[in-house]
Write an enzyme that holds these catalytic residues in place. Structure first.
Site, mmCIF file in Angstrom:
data_model
loop_
_atom_site.group_PDB
_atom_site.id
_atom_site.type_symbol
_atom_site.label_atom_id
_atom_site.label_comp_id
_atom_site.label_asym_id
_atom_site.label_seq_id
_atom_site.Cartn_x
_atom_site.Cartn_y
_atom_site.Cartn_z
ATOM 1 N N HIS A 68 0.826 -1.210 0.000
ATOM 2 C CA HIS A 68 0.000 0.000 0.000
ATOM 3 C C HIS A 68 0.861 1.261 0.000
ATOM 4 O O HIS A 68 0.601 2.205 -0.759
ATOM 5 C CB HIS A 68 -0.948 0.008 1.200
ATOM 6 C CG HIS A 68 -1.860 -1.173 1.255
ATOM 7 N ND1 HIS A 68 -2.600 -1.502 2.376
ATOM 8 C CD2 HIS A 68 -2.157 -2.122 0.336
ATOM 9 C CE1 HIS A 68 -3.307 -2.577 2.138
ATOM 10 N NE2 HIS A 68 -3.050 -2.985 0.910
ATOM 11 N N HIS A 103 -0.602 -11.712 -4.756
ATOM 12 C CA HIS A 103 0.719 -11.109 -4.651
ATOM 13 C C HIS A 103 1.776 -12.008 -5.299
ATOM 14 O O HIS A 103 2.731 -11.516 -5.898
ATOM 15 C CB HIS A 103 1.076 -10.864 -3.189
ATOM 16 C CG HIS A 103 0.269 -9.786 -2.545
ATOM 17 N ND1 HIS A 103 0.358 -8.461 -2.928
ATOM 18 C CD2 HIS A 103 -0.659 -9.820 -1.558
ATOM 19 C CE1 HIS A 103 -0.460 -7.735 -2.194
ATOM 20 N NE2 HIS A 103 -1.100 -8.536 -1.362
ATOM 21 N N HIS A 133 -9.244 -2.304 -4.801
ATOM 22 C CA HIS A 133 -8.149 -2.578 -3.874
ATOM 23 C C HIS A 133 -7.153 -3.564 -4.469
ATOM 24 O O HIS A 133 -5.937 -3.413 -4.278
ATOM 25 C CB HIS A 133 -8.660 -3.117 -2.541
ATOM 26 C CG HIS A 133 -7.539 -3.329 -1.572
ATOM 27 N ND1 HIS A 133 -6.990 -2.293 -0.852
ATOM 28 C CD2 HIS A 133 -6.809 -4.438 -1.261
ATOM 29 C CE1 HIS A 133 -5.977 -2.747 -0.134
ATOM 30 N NE2 HIS A 133 -5.857 -4.049 -0.361
ATOM 31 N N ASP A 187 -3.122 -3.123 -4.992
ATOM 32 C CA ASP A 187 -2.077 -4.089 -4.654
ATOM 33 C C ASP A 187 -1.170 -4.354 -5.858
ATOM 34 O O ASP A 187 0.057 -4.471 -5.710
ATOM 35 C CB ASP A 187 -2.690 -5.409 -4.200
ATOM 36 C CG ASP A 187 -3.227 -5.366 -2.780
ATOM 37 O OD1 ASP A 187 -2.886 -4.420 -2.034
ATOM 38 O OD2 ASP A 187 -3.990 -6.285 -2.416
#
Length: 330
Positions: free
Chosen positions: A114, A305, A278, A282
């Site tokens: 973030h 991720h 969101h 990321d």
């Protein structure tokens, strides 16, 4: 949460695939003073944010400071002997379980995505990030407070430029039906799709473009309004298990959206598709580990991720092969 301004290698899953043929073309190999060259930027002043880590639950304070040109974005563990530095670079990724962690030797810093998304999207190429713990604070679960702090102190141009580079052939990273791709495009664009069985989330998408010839710095306002406020989210039925695994110790209804089969436990949402936004946030944070994000259309669906950073590593390795004696641009 407190904000204070001051002045002065990973394994690939067995069922995964990736393609990188002809992936990257360097548009400018050297830094010069031509008007088309993007100029590096750093913060005008330092700022401080405090909060708790999502996974550790530990209180932590971060001071983000100006840095010299070509230093890039890097963390300093001020709580450890010798204050080791950890570059915010794809080569420092150590693990990607529900967040992105960087490490150099025994020094680690987790959940960096973030803050890094806010820095790159607000046009900050160089920053020294001093942190007194192993995990960045979650704040409200979004990048809004990071971005607002950067906007408050402002950024300043440095004399050195940043070479531009772009993706010239598709690069795909896939794991089952989840994927992330870098596609040739005339402008930098991010598009993200998610799909959950829970009716309140379902299938949703979001796309964000910087515009042809535009930089992150020129789109700081739209990032602040459209991407930065999107908060992290979790599924109610997974919380007990994740905590039993030593994760999300700092998660709460104040810093994460939580969804159950009946709907959102802590509404209202800031956007109808806040979860997709969101995930896009990321992705930006993970791709910032390249230093300079190349011009491309980054397309992701049900990714993670791990997939984000595998794409970044693939692009980095292709770039290195093409320009063996030059660093990846900031």
């Amino acid at each position: 949460m407190e904000v204070e301004v001051s002045h002065p290698p990973f394994a690939q899953p067995a069922n995964s695939t990736e393609s990188t043929s002809g992936a990257v073309n360097l548009l400018a190999q050297t830094v010069d003073s031509s008007v088309s060259q993007v100029t590096q930027q750093t913060l005008k002043a330092a700022f401080t944010c405090s909060g708790v880590g999502l996974h550790t639950g530990l209180p932590v304070t971060v001071q983000v400071m100006p840095a010299l040109a070509h230093q890039g974005r890097y963390f300093v563990r001020t709580d450890l002997p010798d204050q080791p530095e950890i570059p915010a670079h794809i080569t420092a990724v150590s693990q990607t379980m529900l967040s992105t962690e960087l490490a150099v030797g025994e020094a680690q810093v987790r959940t960096v995505e973030h803050l890094l998304a806010a820095l790159v999207a607000m046009g900050v190429n160089n920053a020294r990030i001093e942190i007194n713990g192993p995990e960045a604070p979650l704040l409200d679960g979004s990048a809004q407070e990071w971005a607002a702090a950067i906007a408050q102190v402002g950024v300043v141009a440095q004399t050195e430029g940043v070479p531009e580079w772009s993706v010239q052939a598709p690069v795909w990273i896939q794991d089952g039906d989840a994927f992330v791709a870098a596609l040739p495009a005339p402008e930098l664009r991010f598009t993200y799709g998610i799909d959950f069985d829970l009716p309140a989330i379902g299938n949703q998408w979001h796309s964000w473009s910087l515009g042809k010839g535009q930089s992150f710095a020129g789109n700081a306002a739209t990032f602040l309004q459209e991407i930065a406020p999107a908060r992290t989210f979790g599924l109610a039925h997974q919380i007990e298990y994740l905590r039993s695994q030593g994760l999300i110790k700092g998660g709460s209804l104040d810093n994460a959206l939580v969804c159950s089969a009946e709907g959102w436990i802590n509404p209202p949402l800031r956007f109808a598709n806040e979860p997709a936004r969101h995930k896009l946030l990321d992705l930006v944070g993970d791709l910032s580990l390249l230093g300079k994000i190349p011009t491309a259309h980054f397309l992701a669906y049900k990714a993670s991720h791990q997939l984000h950073t595998r794409l970044a590593r693939s692009l980095y390795e292709t770039y290195r092969a093409a320009v063996r004696d030059s660093p990846v641009p900031l």
